[in-house]
Each structure stands twice: as C-alpha cells, then as structure tokens.
Design an enzyme around this catalytic site. Structure first.
Site, PDB file in Angstrom:
ATOM      1  N   ASP A  39       0.900  -1.124  -0.139  1.00 25.38           N
ATOM      2  CA  ASP A  39      -0.069  -0.007   0.046  1.00 25.38           C
ATOM      3  C   ASP A  39       0.845   1.318  -0.268  1.00 25.38           C
ATOM      4  O   ASP A  39       0.312   2.232   0.363  1.00 25.38           O
ATOM      5  CB  ASP A  39      -0.792  -0.146   1.208  1.00 25.38           C
ATOM      6  CG  ASP A  39      -2.163   1.110   0.977  1.00 25.38           C
ATOM      7  OD1 ASP A  39      -2.561   1.026  -0.211  1.00 25.38           O
ATOM      8  OD2 ASP A  39      -2.685   1.567   2.110  1.00 25.38           O
TER       9      ASP A  39
ATOM     10  N   ASP B  52      -2.953  -4.603  -4.937  1.00 26.42           N
ATOM     11  CA  ASP B  52      -2.299  -3.448  -5.296  1.00 26.42           C
ATOM     12  C   ASP B  52      -0.864  -3.689  -5.539  1.00 26.42           C
ATOM     13  O   ASP B  52      -0.048  -2.556  -5.638  1.00 26.42           O
ATOM     14  CB  ASP B  52      -2.342  -2.694  -3.991  1.00 26.42           C
ATOM     15  CG  ASP B  52      -3.674  -1.988  -3.911  1.00 26.42           C
ATOM     16  OD1 ASP B  52      -4.632  -2.269  -4.836  1.00 26.42           O
ATOM     17  OD2 ASP B  52      -4.106  -1.443  -2.893  1.00 26.42           O
TER      18      ASP B  52
ATOM     19  N   ASP C  59     -12.208   0.926   5.094  1.00 27.68           N
ATOM     20  CA  ASP C  59     -11.105   1.372   3.942  1.00 27.68           C
ATOM     21  C   ASP C  59      -9.820   1.975   4.863  1.00 27.68           C
ATOM     22  O   ASP C  59      -8.763   2.224   4.142  1.00 27.68           O
ATOM     23  CB  ASP C  59     -11.635   2.121   2.882  1.00 27.68           C
ATOM     24  CG  ASP C  59     -12.359   1.190   1.923  1.00 27.68           C
ATOM     25  OD1 ASP C  59     -11.932   0.076   1.691  1.00 27.68           O
ATOM     26  OD2 ASP C  59     -13.268   1.741   1.231  1.00 27.68           O
TER      27      ASP C  59
END
Length: 461
Positions: A117, A155, A305
């Site tokens: 991330d 990701d 989130d």
C-alpha cells in the site's frame, strides 16, 4: 489475525479494493494446471469471519437480519496479512482443513508484500523480501492438495508509485517466486496476480506488469478488489488484458472479479463515508464466461477502508448500507452427488451409537470461559464443532481440553492442537484469542474412532 482492508488504489478516477465469498454445498474439483479448465465447485463460507461473529453476538440488532441474510451467508476471502512466519502454516492448515471437510473451495488473500500500500492506510507487510519468501514458504506448506484460490498481493502491481526501478524489479521477482512456491506446495492451487481495475492502468500496461511479475506461472489475474467498478466494465477490461497477454505469447490466463461492493454507484475511492454502494453479484464459480473463473467477495463487505474507521475493522453500519435494498442471494445449490438408486439395507444396525448429549463445560459464574461441543459421529470417525464463550469479562486467550479415550484427532481448524488422543488441548490462534465478555468464537476438529465422551474444560490464558 486481523484482516486488513483499505487497499488504496491510485487512479485519475477511482482508487481502492474489496472482498470475496460464495455459498452452497458441492464438490471441490481439482484443477491439474494453470491453464487447464476453469474453476468448478462451491466456495467456502468461513464460519469465524468478522461478520459471522457480529451476527451471532447481536441477535436483537435491527440491522442483523439484513446483514445475516445477504452478507454473513456468503463465502468471503480469509486475509493473511500479519507477518507471522512461525504460525502461518498452522493457521493456513486449519482454514484449509475446515474447507476440505466441507468439500468447498477456500479463498485466501495474501497481503504480505514488503512496503504494501506504499505506506498508506494498510501499510505493513514483511520487513524485507527475503523474509517475505520465508513467510510464503511457510504459508505454502499449509495449503494441502485440493483446490484453493489464492489472491496474491492486492495492489502490488497496480500501485508502484513509491518504488524505484530496482525495487520494482525486486518486487516482480518476489511475486514470481511466490507464485511458483505456492504452486509447488499445492499443484491444485489457483493463483491470481494483481490486475488493478478498469479505471486505473491501461490494459496494455497491466499486461506488461503481469508479465514482468510472472503471470505465466499463475492461473490469471484479479481485478476490482475493494472497488466499485461494474462487473461488465471489469469483464471488458479483463478481455483486453487477456488479449494483450495473448499477444505476448502468454495464453490460457483468466480473470476473477471482486463483486463485493460494485452493485451501486461509483465515485470516491473510500467506502467508509459512502451510502450509495451495494453488494454486487453473489460469489460463484459459475460465471457463464470462459474468460472469468469466478466472481468473488475478496474484501469482506462491511470492512472499513481506513478513511473514517480503522482499516479492516468490521463496521455494521457499512455492512447494512451495502446490503440494504440488495436482492436476496440465490437459492443454495443442492449437492451434485446423486442419491443412491437403491435403498440401503436396514437389517444391520450401526456398530456404534452417536452420543446424544454433547460434552460441555459449565458456564462460569463470573470471569473465565466455557466450551460447548456439537459432535457429528459416524462409523469410524467424527467431526466436532466447539464454541468458546467468555464469562462476564473479556478474555485474551483460551485453551480447551477435551478427553478422547477412544478417538484420535486427525485435523483441526481455528485452533492449535496439543496431542492427538487421550487428553487433547486446543489453544486459540492469533486472530481468535480475544473474546469479548459474553460473546463467543469457534473452532473445530476431525478424528477417527469416537468423539469426546466427557466434559470439556476451558481455561483462559
């Protein structure tokens, strides 16, 4: 183990990710290679997921019925996001064992890559790529040999803005090695790499990144994790990526799409503050599209989130907003095994009588914990489902002791096992040791012989 969500996706339009799952009883079919055949079988519903625990603990809440019927009823991915090389094998093995016993396909989301991330709301992962490979090797040892779905590093390929070219090359090599390690550990594992989503990188760029990370060793790629893009847009994007891969000489790759919250409007990447989202298509391997192996709930609906709430925390208001007004799930598919064509003989009674009263400890008057056990006995074996309940105060660890004078444990899930017969101890794993007062968690085990015949004792750590 905490399930991390938040998965920030950078894009000119949108960013972020989602969840998976699916329900139904069926047969788990093995797949022999990365490019042969599509997935077939029903997906595994984790009985210890955050939403299932919340529903069990809040029977009188006005939101419970909707969340139970439309979210908790569905299979969702189990996230492996804690750097725990010494315990990950046993945690994976327990989860896989429970899914195998149910003859269903588990979905595991691996989220452990170094610098994940890019240091955002879901920052973390392995301290370095050498330690990452150690963790992956231990993870792979717990996968068994039946069909499993691995969502490998959300990701990790779509979000590279924080990495230098040398770091990108090292990450690509790490993901390629991880894919081959998982395939070596379980040749029937279906491994999918990060394809971002349809409003992020172009299909051509996505294909280039997948090739660099070793998609030729994987079964394909996943898209739309934690995001809201429509299934049709993701399918079109996936076809373009597959076409680009074919042009590179990489054929036979397929897509899985996260549909956990793409049934409503799109917009801002963060779902914590949005109320116009809805759960999308219910999880299934029956997609009707030869390019798409499954629609999954990779990011569990209702998990935050990281914008307003802690990333990965279950928020019932978010879950209710996603489920309220959504259609009911499809009727569960009956087992595919046909019933016997002849009536089984009735003249020979079973050689053993299953226990009629589950062996249970007594609820504590104050603090502490107690265990209740439901046993399913058959000739030569049994399964046991155990509920651990806290007393009036929270507990931060538990051990349940079970006497098996005429049986032996062969596998267990959601607990670490000490011993196999006689007196057997079951201790919490990292993600289910803390139990709020008057609430419960679950584990289970399978064995040969006869199941527990005396009281089970629960003590706190």
């Amino acid at each position: 183990m905490a399930i991390l969500s938040s998965l920030r996706r950078r894009s000119a339009a949108i960013s972020v990710a989602a969840v998976a799952g699916a329900t139904a009883v069926g047969v788990c079919l093995a797949v022999s290679s990365a490019s042969a055949g599509t997935l077939s079988g029903s997906l595994y519903r984790d009985p210890s997921s955050a939403v299932v625990r919340w529903v069990a603990a809040n029977p009188g809440d006005s939101r419970t019925a909707v969340i139970r019927d439309k979210i908790a009823s569905q299979p969702q991915a189990r996230w492996f996001a804690n750097f725990n090389p010494s315990t990950v094998q046993s945690e994976v093995s327990g989860f896989i064992g429970a899914a195998n016993a149910a003859q269903q396909i588990p979905v595991l989301a691996v989220y452990e890559i170094t610098n994940r991330d890019c240091g955002g709301a879901s920052a973390g992962g392995a301290p370095d790529l050498n330690q990452y490979q150690t963790w992956v090797s231990n993870f792979a040892r717990g996968l068994g040999n039946q069909t499993v779905i691995i969502i490998l590093e959300t990701d990790s390929l779509a979000l590279l803005t924080c990495l230098s070219s040398a770091e990108i090359n090292a990450r690509n090599q790490a993901i390629s090695t991880a894919t081959r390690t998982i395939k070596s550990g379980n040749p029937n594992a279906k491994v999918y790499l990060d394809g971002g989503h349809s409003t992020w990188n172009s299909a051509g760029e996505t294909a280039n990144r997948l090739r660099a990370a070793g998609v030729q060793y994987a079964d394909g790629f996943f898209t739309n994790v934690s995001n809201y893009n429509s299934t049709s847009n993701e399918a079109n994007f996936g076809r373009a990526v597959i076409s680009a891969l074919n042009g590179m000489g990489i054929s036979g790759k397929r897509q899985v799409i996260d549909t956990s919250r793409n049934g409503g409007a799109s917009g801002d990447w963060c779902g914590d503050d949005n109320t116009d989202r809805r759960i999308g298509q219910y999880p299934t391997t029956n997609t009707g599209d030869g390019n798409i192996d499954a629609y999954l709930w990779v990011k569990p609906p209702g998990e935050a989130d990281g914008c307003r709430f802690t990333a990965g925390s279950f928020q019932p208001d978010l879950a209710f907003s996603l489920a309220n007004g959504a259609p009911n799930p499809p009727t569960t598919t009956p087992p595919t095994t046909p019933p016997p064509t002849t009536t089984p003989p009735t003249t020979t009674p079973p050689t053993t009588t299953p226990p009629t009263t589950p062996p249970n400890s007594s609820p504590p008057a104050g603090d502490g914990c107690y265990a209740s056990i439901a046993v399913n006995q058959w000739a030569g074996g049994f399964t046991a489902s155990v509920t651990v309940t806290a007393g009036k105060s929270d507990i931060n660890g538990w051990t349940v002791t079970v006497a098996l004078p005429n049986g032996a444990v062969t596998s267990a899930w959601n607990a670490q096992v000490s011993g196999t017969s006689g007196t057997v101890g079951f201790t919490n794993v990292s993600y289910n040791g803390r139990v709020v007062g008057r609430q419960s968690t679950n584990f289970g085990f399978q064995g040969t012989g006869t199941g527990p015949g005396v009281l089970a004792d629960c003590v706190t750590s």
